[in-house]
Design a protein around this motif. Structure first.
Motif, PDB file in Angstrom:
ATOM      1  N   TYR A 158       4.886  17.355  -2.898  1.00  0.00           N
ATOM      2  CA  TYR A 158       5.885  16.321  -3.134  1.00  0.00           C
ATOM      3  C   TYR A 158       5.969  15.342  -1.958  1.00  0.00           C
ATOM      4  CZ  TYR A 158       7.722  18.269  -7.483  1.00  0.00           C
ATOM      5  OH  TYR A 158       7.866  18.681  -8.781  1.00  0.00           O
ATOM      6  N   MET A 159       5.719  15.830  -0.771  1.00  0.00           N
ATOM      7  CA  MET A 159       5.665  14.928   0.389  1.00  0.00           C
ATOM      8  C   MET A 159       4.532  13.911   0.218  1.00  0.00           C
ATOM      9  SD  MET A 159       6.243  17.723   3.437  1.00  0.00           S
ATOM     10  CE  MET A 159       5.579  16.645   4.707  1.00  0.00           C
ATOM     11  N   PHE A 160       3.357  14.419  -0.165  1.00  0.00           N
ATOM     12  CA  PHE A 160       2.225  13.524  -0.386  1.00  0.00           C
ATOM     13  C   PHE A 160       2.513  12.571  -1.547  1.00  0.00           C
ATOM     14  CE2 PHE A 160      -0.949  16.907   1.343  1.00  0.00           C
ATOM     15  CZ  PHE A 160      -0.529  16.625   2.627  1.00  0.00           C
ATOM     16  N   TRP A 161       3.135  13.098  -2.601  1.00  0.00           N
ATOM     17  CA  TRP A 161       3.463  12.303  -3.783  1.00  0.00           C
ATOM     18  C   TRP A 161       4.412  11.169  -3.414  1.00  0.00           C
ATOM     19  CZ3 TRP A 161       5.097  15.022  -8.993  1.00  0.00           C
ATOM     20  CH2 TRP A 161       5.111  14.075 -10.016  1.00  0.00           C
ATOM     21  N   ALA A 162       5.453  11.487  -2.676  1.00  0.00           N
ATOM     22  CA  ALA A 162       6.420  10.465  -2.278  1.00  0.00           C
ATOM     23  C   ALA A 162       5.757   9.378  -1.442  1.00  0.00           C
ATOM     24  CB  ALA A 162       7.567  11.108  -1.496  1.00  0.00           C
ATOM     25  N   THR A 163       4.841   9.795  -0.578  1.00  0.00           N
ATOM     26  CA  THR A 163       4.131   8.832   0.251  1.00  0.00           C
ATOM     27  C   THR A 163       3.280   7.895  -0.599  1.00  0.00           C
ATOM     28  OG1 THR A 163       4.041  10.348   2.133  1.00  0.00           O
ATOM     29  CG2 THR A 163       2.409   8.583   2.084  1.00  0.00           C
ATOM     30  N   LEU A 164       2.495   8.462  -1.494  1.00  0.00           N
ATOM     31  CA  LEU A 164       1.632   7.645  -2.350  1.00  0.00           C
ATOM     32  C   LEU A 164       2.450   6.707  -3.226  1.00  0.00           C
ATOM     33  CD1 LEU A 164      -0.899  10.425  -3.408  1.00  0.00           C
ATOM     34  CD2 LEU A 164      -1.424   8.425  -1.996  1.00  0.00           C
ATOM     35  N   HIS A 165       3.526   7.231  -3.802  1.00  0.00           N
ATOM     36  CA  HIS A 165       4.363   6.407  -4.676  1.00  0.00           C
ATOM     37  C   HIS A 165       4.971   5.230  -3.905  1.00  0.00           C
ATOM     38  CE1 HIS A 165       6.983   5.315  -7.973  1.00  0.00           C
ATOM     39  NE2 HIS A 165       8.032   5.396  -7.175  1.00  0.00           N
ATOM     40  N   GLY A 166       5.472   5.509  -2.720  1.00  0.00           N
ATOM     41  CA  GLY A 166       6.068   4.434  -1.933  1.00  0.00           C
ATOM     42  C   GLY A 166       5.077   3.337  -1.606  1.00  0.00           C
ATOM     43  N   ILE A 167       3.877   3.719  -1.221  1.00  0.00           N
ATOM     44  CA  ILE A 167       2.850   2.732  -0.891  1.00  0.00           C
ATOM     45  C   ILE A 167       2.450   1.936  -2.129  1.00  0.00           C
ATOM     46  CG2 ILE A 167       0.458   2.438  -0.129  1.00  0.00           C
ATOM     47  CD1 ILE A 167       0.907   4.863   1.717  1.00  0.00           C
ATOM     48  N   VAL A 168       2.253   2.631  -3.245  1.00  0.00           N
ATOM     49  CA  VAL A 168       1.861   1.965  -4.485  1.00  0.00           C
ATOM     50  C   VAL A 168       2.921   0.959  -4.928  1.00  0.00           C
ATOM     51  CG1 VAL A 168       1.629   2.343  -6.969  1.00  0.00           C
ATOM     52  CG2 VAL A 168       0.275   3.703  -5.372  1.00  0.00           C
ATOM     53  N   VAL A 169       4.181   1.363  -4.912  1.00  0.00           N
ATOM     54  CA  VAL A 169       5.254   0.457  -5.342  1.00  0.00           C
ATOM     55  C   VAL A 169       5.300  -0.777  -4.450  1.00  0.00           C
ATOM     56  CG1 VAL A 169       7.753   0.202  -5.511  1.00  0.00           C
ATOM     57  CG2 VAL A 169       6.655   2.249  -6.424  1.00  0.00           C
ATOM     58  N   LEU A 170       5.154  -0.596  -3.163  1.00  0.00           N
ATOM     59  CA  LEU A 170       5.157  -1.741  -2.250  1.00  0.00           C
ATOM     60  C   LEU A 170       3.963  -2.653  -2.506  1.00  0.00           C
ATOM     61  CD1 LEU A 170       6.254  -0.019   1.080  1.00  0.00           C
ATOM     62  CD2 LEU A 170       7.524  -1.768  -0.185  1.00  0.00           C
ATOM     63  N   GLU A 171       2.806  -2.055  -2.748  1.00  0.00           N
ATOM     64  CA  GLU A 171       1.617  -2.869  -3.020  1.00  0.00           C
ATOM     65  C   GLU A 171       1.765  -3.648  -4.317  1.00  0.00           C
ATOM     66  OE1 GLU A 171      -2.513  -1.760  -1.317  1.00  0.00           O
ATOM     67  OE2 GLU A 171      -1.787   0.007  -2.396  1.00  0.00           O
ATOM     68  N   LEU A 172       2.230  -2.987  -5.373  1.00  0.00           N
ATOM     69  CA  LEU A 172       2.375  -3.660  -6.660  1.00  0.00           C
ATOM     70  C   LEU A 172       3.407  -4.777  -6.597  1.00  0.00           C
ATOM     71  CD1 LEU A 172       2.208  -0.652  -9.166  1.00  0.00           C
ATOM     72  CD2 LEU A 172       0.413  -2.293  -8.598  1.00  0.00           C
ATOM     73  N   ALA A 173       4.372  -4.631  -5.705  1.00  0.00           N
ATOM     74  CA  ALA A 173       5.420  -5.654  -5.549  1.00  0.00           C
ATOM     75  C   ALA A 173       5.074  -6.656  -4.452  1.00  0.00           C
ATOM     76  CB  ALA A 173       6.749  -4.983  -5.231  1.00  0.00           C
ATOM     77  N   SER A 174       3.826  -6.585  -3.954  1.00  0.00           N
ATOM     78  CA  SER A 174       3.377  -7.465  -2.869  1.00  0.00           C
ATOM     79  C   SER A 174       4.282  -7.349  -1.653  1.00  0.00           C
ATOM     80  CB  SER A 174       3.333  -8.925  -3.352  1.00  0.00           C
ATOM     81  OG  SER A 174       2.448  -9.069  -4.443  1.00  0.00           O
ATOM     82  N   GLY A 175       4.758  -6.125  -1.408  1.00  0.00           N
ATOM     83  CA  GLY A 175       5.671  -5.911  -0.293  1.00  0.00           C
ATOM     84  C   GLY A 175       4.999  -5.566   1.017  1.00  0.00           C
ATOM     85  N   LEU A 176       3.684  -5.289   0.988  1.00  0.00           N
ATOM     86  CA  LEU A 176       2.977  -4.922   2.221  1.00  0.00           C
ATOM     87  C   LEU A 176       2.317  -6.135   2.847  1.00  0.00           C
ATOM     88  CD1 LEU A 176       1.297  -1.525   1.241  1.00  0.00           C
ATOM     89  CD2 LEU A 176       3.329  -1.903   2.644  1.00  0.00           C
ATOM     90  N   ARG A 177       3.101  -7.111   3.161  1.00  0.00           N
ATOM     91  CA  ARG A 177       2.554  -8.335   3.739  1.00  0.00           C
ATOM     92  C   ARG A 177       2.122  -8.083   5.180  1.00  0.00           C
ATOM     93  NH1 ARG A 177       6.995 -12.681   1.287  1.00  0.00           N
ATOM     94  NH2 ARG A 177       6.634 -12.096  -0.890  1.00  0.00           N
ATOM     95  N   GLY A 178       0.854  -8.359   5.425  1.00  0.00           N
ATOM     96  CA  GLY A 178       0.334  -8.136   6.768  1.00  0.00           C
ATOM     97  C   GLY A 178      -0.121  -6.713   7.010  1.00  0.00           C
ATOM     98  N   MET A 179      -0.089  -5.864   5.990  1.00  0.00           N
ATOM     99  CA  MET A 179      -0.508  -4.470   6.147  1.00  0.00           C
ATOM    100  C   MET A 179      -1.373  -4.070   4.965  1.00  0.00           C
ATOM    101  SD  MET A 179      -0.681  -1.528   7.580  1.00  0.00           S
ATOM    102  CE  MET A 179       0.462  -1.752   8.966  1.00  0.00           C
ATOM    103  N   ASN A 180      -2.509  -3.462   5.250  1.00  0.00           N
ATOM    104  CA  ASN A 180      -3.407  -2.971   4.211  1.00  0.00           C
ATOM    105  C   ASN A 180      -2.904  -1.618   3.701  1.00  0.00           C
ATOM    106  OD1 ASN A 180      -5.945  -1.067   3.639  1.00  0.00           O
ATOM    107  ND2 ASN A 180      -6.471  -3.158   3.044  1.00  0.00           N
ATOM    108  N   GLY A 181      -2.771  -1.486   2.381  1.00  0.00           N
ATOM    109  CA  GLY A 181      -2.236  -0.261   1.804  1.00  0.00           C
ATOM    110  C   GLY A 181      -3.069   0.961   2.120  1.00  0.00           C
ATOM    111  N   GLN A 182      -4.387   0.803   2.102  1.00  0.00           N
ATOM    112  CA  GLN A 182      -5.271   1.921   2.398  1.00  0.00           C
ATOM    113  C   GLN A 182      -5.103   2.385   3.844  1.00  0.00           C
ATOM    114  OE1 GLN A 182      -7.072   3.614   0.383  1.00  0.00           O
ATOM    115  NE2 GLN A 182      -8.325   4.855   1.766  1.00  0.00           N
ATOM    116  N   THR A 183      -4.995   1.422   4.749  1.00  0.00           N
ATOM    117  CA  THR A 183      -4.791   1.761   6.159  1.00  0.00           C
ATOM    118  C   THR A 183      -3.464   2.487   6.355  1.00  0.00           C
ATOM    119  OG1 THR A 183      -6.086  -0.144   6.888  1.00  0.00           O
ATOM    120  CG2 THR A 183      -4.562   0.817   8.482  1.00  0.00           C
TER     121      THR A 183
END
Length: 205
Positions: A158-183
């Motif tokens: 669930y820790m890994f799941w929460a991490t992946l979900h948070g990154i995905v949601v930010l990426e889909l919402a274009s919220g990771l400005r200046g940061m690469n999601g994979q990094t």
């Protein structure tokens, strides 16, 4: 003259059409803003026709969400099955998770953006949800068995799941400005693994 009854194949095709139309409306407007009349209009049938094949809108929502859960689970399960060894499973699941979310954003939204009250009324949805929960924990159990991780498999999963979900949601919402999601994903996972005092499995591949 009596109207000819639909064949099983025709019924299945119609149900699929209704589910596809409902999915579009659910994503565009939110389930709470969609009516059976609107779904019928989207399919091009009379307002009462969908009621011949579905109890109500909530049943349709449960069916399309269950299908989305199962597609999601299948993607993760295939990733685990095709990983060459236990050390590779964590990376494989993460890649499959992110790829699914980006390739099928509507399905991902059906899974995580919409909740239903009284989900226990829909056994197919309950089963599909449980399958997804299991898919996010089983590979961790395999890694623990191989000595790559230590701790509670469900908590770690669930820790890994929460991490992946948070990154995905930010990426889909274009919220990771200046940061690469994979990094970001690799840095967070490395930190989590370090916190559990284990060697990160193939994060540099």
């Amino acid at each position: 003259m009596a109207k000819k009854a639909k064949t099983e194949a025709e019924i299945a095709q119609f149900r699929d059409s209704v589910c596809a139309a409902a999915t579009r409306l659910f994503i565009e407007r939110g389930p709470q803003n969609v009516t059976m009349r609107q779904i019928a209009s989207e399919v091009g049938v009379s307002p009462m026709t969908p009621y011949r094949y579905f109890r109500d809108k909530d049943e349709i929502l449960a069916i399309v969400r269950a299908e989305a859960f199962n597609r999601f689970s299948e993607a993760l399960e295939n990733a685990v099955a095709n990983a060459p060894d236990a050390r590779s499973k964590g990376r494989a699941v993460g890649d499959a998770y992110v790829n699914f979310a980006k390739t099928f954003p509507s399905a991902y939204q059906l899974i995580f953006a919409f909740a239903q009250q009284d989900e226990e009324q829909y056994p197919e949805l309950v089963t599909a949800n449980a399958r997804a929960q299991k898919a996010m924990v089983n590979y961790v159990e395999e890694m623990i068995a191989a000595g790559l991780l230590e701790g509670d498999a469900q908590l770690i999963g669930y820790m890994f799941w929460a991490t992946l979900h948070g990154i995905v949601v930010l990426e889909l919402a274009s919220g990771l400005r200046g940061m690469n999601g994979q990094t970001l994903r690799e840095k967070i996972m490395r930190t989590l693994y370090a916190g559990m005092k284990v060697h990160p499995p193939h994060l540099d591949d």
